[in-house]
Design an enzyme around this catalytic site. Structure first.
Site, PDB file in Angstrom:
ATOM      1  N   SER A 150       0.826  -1.217   0.000  1.00  0.00           N
ATOM      2  CA  SER A 150       0.000   0.000   0.000  1.00  0.00           C
ATOM      3  C   SER A 150       0.859   1.266   0.000  1.00  0.00           C
ATOM      4  O   SER A 150       0.561   2.224  -0.721  1.00  0.00           O
ATOM      5  CB  SER A 150      -0.974   0.003   1.188  1.00  0.00           C
ATOM      6  OG  SER A 150      -0.294  -0.277   2.387  1.00  0.00           O
TER       7      SER A 150
ATOM      8  N   HIS B 151      -1.945  -8.915   1.835  1.00  0.00           N
ATOM      9  CA  HIS B 151      -1.625  -7.644   2.518  1.00  0.00           C
ATOM     10  C   HIS B 151      -2.740  -7.359   3.534  1.00  0.00           C
ATOM     11  O   HIS B 151      -2.991  -8.170   4.414  1.00  0.00           O
ATOM     12  CB  HIS B 151      -1.458  -6.555   1.440  1.00  0.00           C
ATOM     13  CG  HIS B 151      -0.889  -5.251   1.921  1.00  0.00           C
ATOM     14  ND1 HIS B 151      -0.149  -5.117   3.074  1.00  0.00           N
ATOM     15  CD2 HIS B 151      -0.941  -3.989   1.391  1.00  0.00           C
ATOM     16  CE1 HIS B 151       0.221  -3.854   3.230  1.00  0.00           C
ATOM     17  NE2 HIS B 151      -0.252  -3.144   2.222  1.00  0.00           N
TER      18      HIS B 151
ATOM     19  N   HIS C 291       5.961 -12.856   7.130  1.00  0.00           N
ATOM     20  CA  HIS C 291       6.151 -11.455   6.720  1.00  0.00           C
ATOM     21  C   HIS C 291       7.292 -11.376   5.714  1.00  0.00           C
ATOM     22  O   HIS C 291       8.251 -12.155   5.789  1.00  0.00           O
ATOM     23  CB  HIS C 291       6.462 -10.559   7.924  1.00  0.00           C
ATOM     24  CG  HIS C 291       6.232  -9.118   7.636  1.00  0.00           C
ATOM     25  ND1 HIS C 291       7.191  -8.314   7.090  1.00  0.00           N
ATOM     26  CD2 HIS C 291       5.119  -8.344   7.778  1.00  0.00           C
ATOM     27  CE1 HIS C 291       6.685  -7.100   6.916  1.00  0.00           C
ATOM     28  NE2 HIS C 291       5.427  -7.094   7.319  1.00  0.00           N
TER      29      HIS C 291
ATOM     30  N   ARG D  97       3.661  -5.079  16.463  1.00  0.00           N
ATOM     31  CA  ARG D  97       2.270  -4.607  16.364  1.00  0.00           C
ATOM     32  C   ARG D  97       1.332  -5.690  16.899  1.00  0.00           C
ATOM     33  O   ARG D  97       0.274  -5.396  17.452  1.00  0.00           O
ATOM     34  CB  ARG D  97       1.929  -4.263  14.906  1.00  0.00           C
ATOM     35  CG  ARG D  97       2.811  -3.169  14.322  1.00  0.00           C
ATOM     36  CD  ARG D  97       2.575  -2.984  12.833  1.00  0.00           C
ATOM     37  NE  ARG D  97       2.872  -4.193  12.077  1.00  0.00           N
ATOM     38  CZ  ARG D  97       2.618  -4.349  10.774  1.00  0.00           C
ATOM     39  NH1 ARG D  97       2.062  -3.365  10.085  1.00  0.00           N
ATOM     40  NH2 ARG D  97       2.924  -5.478  10.156  1.00  0.00           N
TER      41      ARG D  97
ATOM     42  N   ASP E  94      -1.908  -8.713  11.587  1.00  0.00           N
ATOM     43  CA  ASP E  94      -3.270  -9.135  11.249  1.00  0.00           C
ATOM     44  C   ASP E  94      -3.752 -10.333  12.063  1.00  0.00           C
ATOM     45  O   ASP E  94      -4.945 -10.618  12.092  1.00  0.00           O
ATOM     46  CB  ASP E  94      -3.351  -9.459   9.754  1.00  0.00           C
ATOM     47  CG  ASP E  94      -3.060  -8.237   8.909  1.00  0.00           C
ATOM     48  OD1 ASP E  94      -3.612  -7.170   9.218  1.00  0.00           O
ATOM     49  OD2 ASP E  94      -2.259  -8.333   7.966  1.00  0.00           O
TER      50      ASP E  94
HETATM   51  C1  LIG Z   1       3.196 -12.014   4.203  1.00  0.00           C
HETATM   52  C2  LIG Z   1       3.632 -12.968   3.117  1.00  0.00           C
HETATM   53  C3  LIG Z   1       2.850 -12.658   1.841  1.00  0.00           C
HETATM   54  C4  LIG Z   1       5.118 -12.752   2.847  1.00  0.00           C
HETATM   55  O1  LIG Z   1       5.452 -13.450   1.692  1.00  0.00           O
HETATM   56  P1  LIG Z   1       6.950 -13.834   1.342  1.00  0.00           P
HETATM   57  O2  LIG Z   1       7.867 -12.692   1.617  1.00  0.00           O
HETATM   58  O3  LIG Z   1       6.939 -14.361  -0.035  1.00  0.00           O
HETATM   59  O4  LIG Z   1       7.252 -14.962   2.415  1.00  0.00           O
HETATM   60  P2  LIG Z   1       8.354 -16.093   2.369  1.00  0.00           P
HETATM   61  O5  LIG Z   1       9.583 -15.658   1.641  1.00  0.00           O
HETATM   62  O6  LIG Z   1       8.505 -16.561   3.764  1.00  0.00           O
HETATM   63  O7  LIG Z   1       7.640 -17.217   1.466  1.00  0.00           O
HETATM   64  C5  LIG Z   1       8.286 -18.445   1.179  1.00  0.00           C
HETATM   65  C6  LIG Z   1       7.221 -19.505   1.026  1.00  0.00           C
HETATM   66  O8  LIG Z   1       6.583 -19.707   2.296  1.00  0.00           O
HETATM   67  C7  LIG Z   1       5.191 -19.565   2.139  1.00  0.00           C
HETATM   68  N1  LIG Z   1       4.622 -18.896   3.309  1.00  0.00           N
HETATM   69  C8  LIG Z   1       4.959 -17.703   3.841  1.00  0.00           C
HETATM   70  N2  LIG Z   1       4.123 -17.395   4.850  1.00  0.00           N
HETATM   71  C9  LIG Z   1       3.252 -18.411   4.954  1.00  0.00           C
HETATM   72  C10 LIG Z   1       2.132 -18.649   5.768  1.00  0.00           C
HETATM   73  N3  LIG Z   1       1.714 -17.760   6.683  1.00  0.00           N
HETATM   74  N4  LIG Z   1       1.447 -19.791   5.592  1.00  0.00           N
HETATM   75  C11 LIG Z   1       1.841 -20.699   4.654  1.00  0.00           C
HETATM   76  N5  LIG Z   1       2.875 -20.515   3.825  1.00  0.00           N
HETATM   77  C12 LIG Z   1       3.565 -19.362   3.983  1.00  0.00           C
HETATM   78  C13 LIG Z   1       5.045 -18.645   0.936  1.00  0.00           C
HETATM   79  O9  LIG Z   1       3.733 -18.742   0.378  1.00  0.00           O
HETATM   80  C14 LIG Z   1       6.125 -19.149   0.028  1.00  0.00           C
HETATM   81  O10 LIG Z   1       5.666 -20.326  -0.586  1.00  0.00           O
HETATM   82  P3  LIG Z   1       6.077 -20.685  -2.107  1.00  0.00           P
HETATM   83  O11 LIG Z   1       7.561 -20.860  -2.068  1.00  0.00           O
HETATM   84  O12 LIG Z   1       5.316 -21.920  -2.397  1.00  0.00           O
HETATM   85  O13 LIG Z   1       5.666 -19.518  -2.951  1.00  0.00           O
HETATM   86  C15 LIG Z   1       3.402 -14.429   3.550  1.00  0.00           C
HETATM   87  O14 LIG Z   1       4.094 -14.661   4.760  1.00  0.00           O
HETATM   88  C16 LIG Z   1       1.948 -14.782   3.708  1.00  0.00           C
HETATM   89  O15 LIG Z   1       1.306 -15.135   2.727  1.00  0.00           O
HETATM   90  N6  LIG Z   1       1.382 -14.693   4.955  1.00  0.00           N
HETATM   91  C17 LIG Z   1      -0.028 -14.914   5.163  1.00  0.00           C
HETATM   92  C18 LIG Z   1      -0.847 -13.695   4.773  1.00  0.00           C
HETATM   93  C19 LIG Z   1      -0.652 -12.568   5.759  1.00  0.00           C
HETATM   94  O16 LIG Z   1      -0.723 -12.731   6.963  1.00  0.00           O
HETATM   95  N7  LIG Z   1      -0.440 -11.366   5.222  1.00  0.00           N
HETATM   96  C20 LIG Z   1      -0.288 -10.164   6.031  1.00  0.00           C
HETATM   97  C21 LIG Z   1       1.144  -9.735   6.083  1.00  0.00           C
HETATM   98  S1  LIG Z   1       1.365  -8.375   7.189  1.00  0.00           S
END
Ligand SMILES: CC(C)(COP(=O)(O)OP(=O)(O)OC[C@H]1O[C@@H](n2cnc3c(N)ncnc32)[C@H](O)[C@@H]1OP(=O)(O)O)[C@@H](O)C(=O)NCCC(=O)NCCS
Length: 467
Positions: free
Chosen positions: A273, A303, A349, A358, A404
């Site tokens: 954002s 997000h 994250h 947070r 979140d």
């Molecule tokens: C926030 C988020 C998008 C960060 O993504 P990122 O920087 O790509 O995270 P990573 O580098 O740790 O990801 C590596 C792998 O772990 C997975 N992973 C990361 N967080 C995960 C979670 N909470 N549950 C399951 N799998 C997760 C990713 O989907 C990715 O899988 P892939 O290799 O098959 O694509 C991710 O942690 C997520 O999807 N979290 C859940 C949604 C969420 O809470 N969002 C709010 C963030 S403030």
């Protein structure tokens, strides 16, 4: 002169009387100065500061860019400038150098309250300084005075079907505010580049001021909660927001909103954002267009929408497991989610590698105000189980909870249990960071953003015959 320097000048008893008189007058001015006046003082020095940094370091490399970063969502790529907040992977967010507990201790509060006022956080984000209680109150008043929506925006919202997601309605209304943009008008009239920040500031103040009326109207329309009351100019921003949502009588909920807005306001410049707002703003789109775009990014489930997803996930868990929720059953549910190819919402994250402060701030709020709430206890129970499962699954780089994972539980406790509204409150808060960033970008003359993209074939050619 900084207010603190003026204060210490006044404390110095050996000062000549005439000098003390000047300092006293200057301090009185500093205390009553408006945010715009203070910014006008700070901007020229910061322009020189940036010039000096660029002159000394401008041609130096920032590090190496790897091909993986190009394919991998630009993680860790140093590419953006934003002084308002900095995110450390281990420690979490600092707003102008202050942690969340620092903000809770140092920023002005409402009478009888113990959470920081978002008004003060906005001042801090923009100036790096803690405002006086008077300056904080002046912002509350100014935002209340600017809060009214144009009639046609009210009509747009009233015509939306209640089935249209609140975030879509929110983004539509914010974008439509561009109708009265001071920046767009000034640009058409040929404003000089060095003056861009002035109307950007005015638009940003209008934007923040109008969000409670937009959020309140959406909430009441979608969930059939009756007519929207008027903004009360004697109340602070969060108290008004709570009233418009129908929770103004509950002082604990108002305190929650104050904390909520502060901790969701900004998370350095690279999140979807914040970065979207900056990117769109770099085309000199006005703050309403830029923040409307931010909201569309915030509406994504990876997000801001994650706060809604957490509650859906928790409710499904309860429906599936029943009331007797053992650690073992939670573990099975977390595994089932992962095996189903879904993410655990509220965990992980892109930057953080520890529990999000947070999350911790909200947990502490819950321990103080709702220690025995069953849903809060469930969130605490999951906190003990989900990280180990995520670690064992071995994919997520950060197995810890983010902001979140906790927010929806607090809102639900106070009766705001319509989870598809949660991201709207995140959006109200995120405006503070995006607006502050837009103002500084215009003040510093930030150029159009235009990174370079490459095709896979081009990448193959670049590295052909290179080890
Ligand atoms: C926030 C988020 C998008 C960060 O993504 P990122 O920087 O790509 O995270 P990573 O580098 O740790 O990801 C590596 C792998 O772990 C997975 N992973 C990361 N967080 C995960 C979670 N909470 N549950 C399951 N799998 C997760 C990713 O989907 C990715 O899988 P892939 O290799 O098959 O694509 C991710 O942690 C997520 O999807 N979290 C859940 C949604 C969420 O809470 N969002 C709010 C963030 S403030």
């Amino acid at each position: 002169m900084q207010a603190s320097a003026l204060r210490s000048a006044l404390r110095n008893s050996r000062q000549p009387i005439a000098q003390a008189g000047v300092a006293r007058r200057a301090y009185a001015t500093a205390k009553t100065q408006t945010l715009k006046e203070r910014l006008a003082e700070l901007i020229p020095a910061e322009i020189e500061n940036v010039k000096a940094v660029r002159k000394e370091h401008g041609a130096k490399a920032f590090g190496q860019v790897t091909v993986d970063q190009v394919y991998g969502g630009m993680r860790g790529l140093p590419a953006l400038l934003w002084d308002g907040s900095v995110l450390d992977a281990e420690e979490g967010i600092r707003f102008r150098g202050k942690t969340i507990p620092d903000c809770q201790a140092q920023l002005p509060k409402a009478p009888g309250g113990s959470e920081p006022l978002p008004e003060a956080l906005f001042w801090l984000l923009l100036t790096g300084e803690v405002p006086t209680p008077e300056q904080t109150q002046a912002l509350s008043k100014e935002w209340a005075a600017r809060a009214q929506l144009p009639e046609f925006v009210e009509e747009i919202l009233d015509r939306c079907p209640p089935t249209l997601h609140p975030m879509t309605q929110f983004s539509m209304a914010v974008t439509a505010l561009n109708h009265d943009s001071a920046f767009a008008k000034a640009y058409q009239q040929g404003i000089s580049k060095k003056d861009y920040w002035g109307p950007t500031f005015e638009d940003s103040m209008d934007l923040i001021a109008k969000l409670p009326n937009i959020a309140g109207r959406i909430y009441r329309n979608v969930f059939g909660k009756g007519k929207l009351p008027a903004i009360d100019p004697s109340k602070d921003y969060s108290a008004n927001l709570a009233t418009l949502l129908g929770f103004g009588d509950n002082e604990a909920f108002v305190e929650l909103l104050r904390l909520y807005v502060v901790i969701h306001s900004d998370h350095e410049g690279g999140n979807v954002s914040a970065h979207t707002g900056k990117l769109v703003g770099s085309a000199l789109s006005d703050p309403f267009l830029a923040f409307g775009a931010s909201l569309n990014g915030l509406a994504g489930p990876l997000h801001g929408l994650a706060n809604q997803e957490v509650l859906i996930w928790l409710r499904k868990m309860k429906a599936q497991i029943g009331d007797d929720i053992s650690d073992e059953k939670i573990k099975e549910y977390v595994w089932a989610t992962l095996k189903g190819g879904q993410v655990i919402p509220g965990y992980g994250h892109a930057v953080l590698r520890k529990t999000d402060p947070r999350y911790t701030a909200q947990r502490e709020f819950a321990l103080k105000h709702l220690p025995d709430d069953p849903l809060f206890k469930l969130v605490g129970q999951i906190y003990k189980i989900a990280p180990d499962v995520l670690l064992e699954a071995g994919k997520a780089k950060n197995p810890w909870p983010n902001v979140d994972a906790h927010s929806g539980v607090l809102l639900t406790y106070y009766g705001l249990d319509q989870m598809n509204f949660y991201t709207v409150l995140f959006g109200v808060s995120r405006a503070f960071g995006v607006a502050a960033q837009l103002i500084w970008d215009r003040a510093l003359g930030a150029p159009l953003e235009r990174p370079k993209s490459y095709s896979t074939e081009a990448i193959k050619k670049i590295f052909a015959n290179k080890p």
